[in-house]
Design a protein around this motif. Structure first.
Motif: not given
Length: 330
Positions: A77, A79, A83
């Motif tokens: 993913r 990101c 994060d």
């Protein structure tokens, strides 16, 4: 908490002895989550430092001697580094320009809220061999130069010296020059690239026969056991990669003095984990890129090095103060 490992490709790791895997196992045992990425997965888009990160889990029935010890939870993913609760830079050397670029990205990410250990600027500003110059009172006589006449003079003065490249790892490129070394000129020419590359020369420390000690320092405090990497018969280098045998042993008073002098000065610069190399009574290197030897020390002594590291990491990320008294005891 969720942590990101920036690391070498997982199939290439020797899970049974890898310190990064030991950290993962300790994080999992404490209920934390983690993902992984390589340096090539880092990028900047419109000013934000991002990563293509893959969540992973350790297999309950993992064969640590093999390659099937982990599984992906999902596809990668996209990101931000910020994060994650923290980012662990665990990519092994060599410290090339791609590594340098990654440290800059970590600096930018830190300005956006990311917590990176060891910090980008700290890694970049403490090259592992040159960093000892800050602690000259604890080192054997040392010369850093690419001038072959100066290197020859240093060897003539001290008689028995070690020469090595500044960017070597695992003992590569290390030579011992005795007073009657017939290949002195050829060795210096090769290491310096005919005077174009800077190298390090150090007076030979005969206590290498007792081992090149790796002392792990976590948040300024030394682990109470070192791994003495004892050279093979007839070998100068104690590095495990060069065939050295690892023997865990308690720190001596001198080891503890050296480790605390280095650790307490450097911990505040973003160096959560340091691998201090000591031969006899002298510091020879300060390793900050991806220090190892967790597993060897734990297996031989029962002291949970990875657990100590994870405790310090979680405490810092949580904003809790250090208990120096507790950290100083096994």
């Amino acid at each position: 908490m969720h942590f990101l490992f920036v690391i070498d490709p997982l199939p290439a790791l020797k899970a049974w002895k890898d310190s990064s895997v030991a950290i993962m196992r300790s994080l999992a045992a404490h209920g934390h989550d983690f993902s992984f990425a390589t340096m090539g997965d880092l990028y900047v888009l419109e000013g934000r430092v991002l990563v293509s990160a893959t969540a992973m889990r350790l297999r309950a029935d993992a064969d640590w001697q093999g390659h099937d010890w982990w599984t992906q939870d999902a596809a990668p993913r996209e990101c931000a580094l910020a994060d994650f609760d923290a980012v662990l830079m665990r990519k092994d050397p060599p410290f090339d320009m791609e590594y340098v670029y990654a440290t800059h990205l970590f600096d930018y990410a830190a300005s956006q809220g990311a917590r990176v250990f060891n910090a980008g600027a700290a890694i970049r500003n403490h090259p592992e061999k040159l960093a000892i110059t800050e602690f000259a009172q604890y080192t054997a006589p040392t010369l850093v130069s690419r001038d072959m006449a100066r290197l020859r003079a240093f060897q003539a003065q001290h008689g028995d010296v070690i020469v090595k490249p500044l960017d070597g790892m695992g003992g590569s490129g290390i030579f011992r020059l005795r007073p009657d070394e017939p290949n002195l000129g050829s060795i210096l020419e090769a290491l310096t690239g005919m005077g174009e590359r800077t190298i390090m020369a150090q007076r030979y420390i005969p206590e290498i026969r007792d081992g090149d000690k790796r002392i792990l320092i976590i948040d300024g405090e030394p682990v109470p056991f070192a791994l003495a990497r004892v050279p093979l018969q007839g070998e100068t280098r104690g590095n495990l990669a060069a065939g050295g045998r690892g023997r865990a042993q308690p720190l001596s008073d001198r080891d503890r003095e050296l480790a605390r002098a280095v650790g307490r000065r450097l911990a505040g610069r973003g160096l959560l984990l340091i691998g201090l190399d000591v031969i006899g009574d002298y510091i020879t290197e300060i390793n900050v890129t991806s220090p190892t030897c967790f597993v060897e020390i734990t297996e031989q002594t029962g002291f949970d090095v990875a657990g100590r590291f994870v405790d310090a990491l979680v405490r810092i990320v949580s904003g809790r103060p250090a208990d120096r008294g507790a950290a100083a005891t096994p």
